[in-house]
Design a protein around this motif. Structure first.
Motif, PDB file in Angstrom:
ATOM      1  N   TYR A   2     -79.609 -41.507 -70.414  1.00  0.00           N
ATOM      2  CA  TYR A   2     -79.561 -42.660 -69.514  1.00  0.00           C
ATOM      3  C   TYR A   2     -80.979 -43.227 -69.370  1.00  0.00           C
ATOM      4  N   GLN A  83     -81.571 -37.034 -69.182  1.00  0.00           N
ATOM      5  CA  GLN A  83     -80.542 -36.373 -69.997  1.00  0.00           C
ATOM      6  C   GLN A  83     -79.135 -36.479 -69.416  1.00  0.00           C
ATOM      7  N   ASP A  84     -78.991 -36.113 -68.145  1.00  0.00           N
ATOM      8  CA  ASP A  84     -77.659 -36.119 -67.536  1.00  0.00           C
ATOM      9  C   ASP A  84     -77.671 -36.870 -66.211  1.00  0.00           C
ATOM     10  N   PHE A  85     -76.655 -37.664 -66.016  1.00  0.00           N
ATOM     11  CA  PHE A  85     -76.574 -38.556 -64.860  1.00  0.00           C
ATOM     12  C   PHE A  85     -75.098 -38.588 -64.481  1.00  0.00           C
ATOM     13  N   ILE A  86     -74.742 -37.809 -63.470  1.00  0.00           N
ATOM     14  CA  ILE A  86     -73.323 -37.566 -63.207  1.00  0.00           C
ATOM     15  C   ILE A  86     -72.925 -38.170 -61.863  1.00  0.00           C
TER      16      ILE A  86
ATOM     17  N   ALA B 181     -66.683 -32.592 -66.695  1.00  0.00           N
ATOM     18  CA  ALA B 181     -67.497 -32.955 -65.526  1.00  0.00           C
ATOM     19  C   ALA B 181     -68.954 -32.494 -65.670  1.00  0.00           C
ATOM     20  N   HIS B 183     -72.506 -30.906 -67.712  1.00  0.00           N
ATOM     21  CA  HIS B 183     -73.335 -31.359 -68.825  1.00  0.00           C
ATOM     22  C   HIS B 183     -73.132 -30.510 -70.072  1.00  0.00           C
ATOM     23  N   ASN B 220     -70.383 -35.088 -68.572  1.00  0.00           N
ATOM     24  CA  ASN B 220     -70.801 -35.794 -67.358  1.00  0.00           C
ATOM     25  C   ASN B 220     -69.763 -36.789 -66.851  1.00  0.00           C
ATOM     26  N   VAL B 222     -66.774 -37.005 -64.405  1.00  0.00           N
ATOM     27  CA  VAL B 222     -65.939 -36.416 -63.365  1.00  0.00           C
ATOM     28  C   VAL B 222     -64.731 -37.333 -63.190  1.00  0.00           C
TER      29      VAL B 222
END
Lengths: 280, 474
Positions: A2, A83-86, B181, B183, B220, B222
């Motif tokens: 991201y 890296q990760d964007f949840i 959900a 990584h 990632n 959900v």
């Protein structure tokens, strides 16, 4: 991955990043949060959204650099990738309702999180009073933005360098004493601030919402690290919150739990200082 | 004056035992995260497989929730055709290297083994593990897939149920996307089961194999938040959805002190260590706390994992606290045995009644009461009852709660029309796996509550079949 598409340094410790995340921006609502993992060795940590733009597909995060992860995030620049964007995670703020008069209280970096929620309250047709507070003038953020959306705007600093000399509760208490009709108070800031805001409104029985920043690992209800006592019941901040009735939150327990990893945080900070040459 | 000559007794061979699997020494392994069991050599595998009687009507396969052609693959092992054996297993089981490690074979295939009536059964699990490891290390070829059907299926959750469902559907010719959900894919295989029992490389290799077959994994995501199930079907063009989101929410006891800062759910503790690699802090940013004297509440496999992980992180003393007796431990015998070998202490018929803390919210002890077994309860196990006046304080400074999980509320809350039980589990048609929403299927812990990896895999398999039948009805 991201990409960071914009960055602003709001003050020495507060940074604002605009992140390209169209799927999240499409459905994101005020009050929700994002879990972030910066890189392969990174930890997962929550940041409440400060804004979003559905057309541009961006989500804005404004945060204070307190530990290694937020320092690392703050050191990233436009073009860098997270890296990760949840997200979006947690329940949105209940901003689709007309309450009457809403007082939005932001303390320190909390003002960034107050901003989209307050704006939504205003857009829903509420009268909006904003109290923006910080330790000192340099740490006040979102001043223009908050002033622009509010019907009444107050600022406070602990040292009196700007606005009322005192705390956000000084102004809030005055408004209550003046007999102003207040239907809802929404407060985000350091835990002691939220605790005292809730105390200030308790006697007048003004419904008070606070947004909690519990420690989380997954952020989706799986680990229970973020458990908090609300009205004597165990709640998970990530799925039941992050907003709760401020009169029912056990703030002392929350503070204890937030301090659970101080020793490890110190180690991580030291490592960061060593590798980045900065002062502690 | 004997009343007849003593008939010469037919010499019966003594019962055979499984060929033992080499293991890391207990003392050494209790301080590292390397895998405990080391696996058979080719010679050991062939020798074990040779004992298989190749029954005309084998029973073993009926004991396998994912219908592995056990007789056939074992036969191939005898011939030394390990790659072929692995491919044979993969015809019905997408995750053999995982099943070979964590399945409770003693209650499944091996319990039904006919050879096992007089002897220890054939070590089917160890053989499965051997051939799948062999295939992975020697570069297993991709099977030929049927032509594409041209229909997209969404799978929610990349745990054992979802991976199995995805594997079966891709093998039928569907396009499959898994929405995960976290990584990393794997679900409980990644965040829950420790490295020393199931190396994460093994899990990643199984997932990568599915990706090579064409399964798309979106991390990632959900579902219920970023996208709802209705949106997946109405806007994104998925013909059907399988929900395998697991039993996400950890249970805590309804006793005082559960929110003290050195009380953890097993989920949190294991996730920090397994998924986030906290045992390598500060190289990895996620910290984990470890006490000197740790109590683990519960008697299942997760409790064993938490206890053994605590030892590896440096706890001096680790106590399992279980309210029933040893015979009722739900954990696999092998796990209990490994835990005991490594020095985990077992406290049976003991139930916590309060966790005690100091002024800073840190654990300084756990008040417990002794129990005795009464009449059987709904589960058929004798109900544990407290013995009045038997309270005592266990000297511990950290508590891990491993008493099961409840379903995660995110999907049920965001999916109108789903029928949900009072426990929060999703209700399905037992035969097809379909929920009350047409085209939406579910399986695994989100349906059954916390259970085993293999039962979730069985549910994923059943749903894949259910989806195929649903899309080809009339």
């Amino acid at each position: 991955m991201y990409e960071i598409v914009d960055k602003k340094i709001l003050n020495e410790v507060t940074k604002m990043l605009v992140v390209q995340a169209p799927e999240v921006a499409r459905v994101c609502k005020p009050g929700q949060f994002i879990m972030i993992r910066i890189n392969e060795t990174g930890e997962r940590f929550p940041l409440t959204v400060a804004d979003f733009n559905r057309e541009k597909g961006t989500v804005t995060l404004t945060f204070q650099e307190v530990g290694k992860s937020t320092k690392l995030l703050g050191s990233m620049n436009v073009g860098d990738k997270i890296q990760d964007f949840i997200g979006p995670l947690g329940r949105p703020s209940p901003t689709d309702k007309v309450y009457g008069t809403v007082v939005a209280v932001g303390g320190g970096c909390g003002s960034a999180i107050v901003y989209p929620v307050a704006r939504a309250f205003k857009e829903a047709g509420n009268k909006l009073i904003v109290i923006n507070g910080a330790r000192t003038m340099d740490l006040l953020i979102y001043r223009k933005e908050l002033e622009k959306i509010s019907d009444e705007f107050y600022e406070t600093t602990d040292d009196g360098t700007c606005g009322t000399h005192g705390f956000v509760t000084t102004v809030l208490g005055d408004l209550i004493k003046q007999g102003r009709k207040i239907d809802l108070v929404f407060a985000v800031g350091p835990v002691p601030m939220m605790k005292f805001v809730a105390k200030t409104t308790e006697e007048a029985k003004i419904h008070t919402m606070v947004s909690l920043n519990s420690i989380m690992v997954d952020g989706t209800g799986m680990c229970g690290a973020c458990r908090v006592t609300v009205d004597g019941q165990m709640k998970f901040t990530c799925v039941d919150g992050p907003e709760f009735d401020g009169h029912k939150v056990d703030f002392n327990e929350l503070m204890e739990r937030l301090n659970a990893y101080v020793d490890q945080e110190a180690i991580a900070n030291e490592e960061w200082a060593k590798t980045h040459g900065g002062a502690k | 004056m004997a009343d007849g000559e003593a008939k010469p007794k037919k010499e019966r061979k003594p019962p055979t035992k499984k060929i033992a699997m080499p293991e890391q020494d207990a003392k050494k392994r209790s301080h590292n995260f390397d895998e405990v069991a080391l696996g058979y050599t080719a010679e050991q595998a062939i020798e074990e497989a040779k004992k298989c009687m190749q029954c005309r009507n084998p029973k073993c396969i009926s004991g396998c929730p994912v219908e592995v052609p056990i007789k056939e693959f074992v036969g191939l092992v005898v011939e030394g055709k390990f790659m072929e054996a692995a491919a044979k297993i993969k015809e019905t089981n997408s995750l053999p290297a995982i099943c070979g490690r964590v399945c409770p074979q003693e209650t499944q295939c091996e319990a039904s083994c006919i050879y096992g009536i007089r002897n220890e059964p054939i070590a089917i699990g160890r053989l499965e593990r051997f051939v799948s490891d062999y295939a992975r290390l020697h570069g297993e070829p991709l099977p030929e897939l049927p032509g594409k059907i041209g229909k997209k299926i969404a799978v929610v959750g990349a745990g054992p149920a979802g991976l199995t469902c995805a594997g079966d559907l891709i093998n039928m010719g569907y396009d499959v996307t898994i929405f995960e959900a976290f990584h990393k894919p794997g679900g409980v295989l990644i965040y829950g089961i420790p490295e020393f029992r199931l190396p994460k490389d093994v899990v990643m290799a199984e997932v990568q194999f599915l990706e090579k077959l064409g399964v798309e994994v979106k991390l990632n995501h959900v579902i219920g938040k970023i996208r709802t199930i209705a949106e997946l079907m109405e806007e994104d063009g998925y013909a059907s959805v399988f929900i395998g989101s697991g039993a996400g929410a950890p249970n805590f006891m309804r006793i005082e002190g559960m929110n003290l800062i050195n009380v953890f759910s097993a989920n949190e503790f294991l996730t920090r260590v397994n998924l986030m690699k906290a045992y390598e802090f500060p190289k990895y940013d996620t910290p984990v706390k470890i006490g000197k004297r740790v109590a683990v509440i519960g008697g299942g496999n997760v409790a064993m994992d938490a206890a053994r992980t605590s030892l590896r992180l440096g706890a001096n003393e680790v106590k399992i606290v279980y309210r029933r007796a040893r015979e009722q431990l739900p954990a696999r015998i092998e796990e209990v045995h490994h835990a005991e070998e490594e020095g985990v202490n077992f406290n049976f018929l003991v139930n916590p009644i309060e966790v005690l803390g100091d002024e800073k919210g840190r654990v300084i002890g756990m008040k417990c009461i002794r129990m005795e077994l009464g009449e059987p309860d709904d589960s058929g196990r004798q109900r544990p009852l407290p013995i009045a006046g038997s309270e005592f304080v266990l000297d511990v400074d950290m508590v891990i709660v491993a008493i099961g999980n409840s379903p995660n509320p995110i999907i049920p809350e965001s999916t109108p029309g789903l029928k949900v039980s009072k426990w929060g589990t999703i209700e399905i048609d037992e035969e097809t796996g379909m929920t009350d929403v047409p085209g939406v299927f579910a399986g695994g812990d989100i349906v059954t509550g916390a259970a085993t990896v293999i039962s979730a895999m069985g549910a994923g398999k059943r749903a894949a079949r259910g989806i195929h039948n649903f899309l080809n009805r009339e």
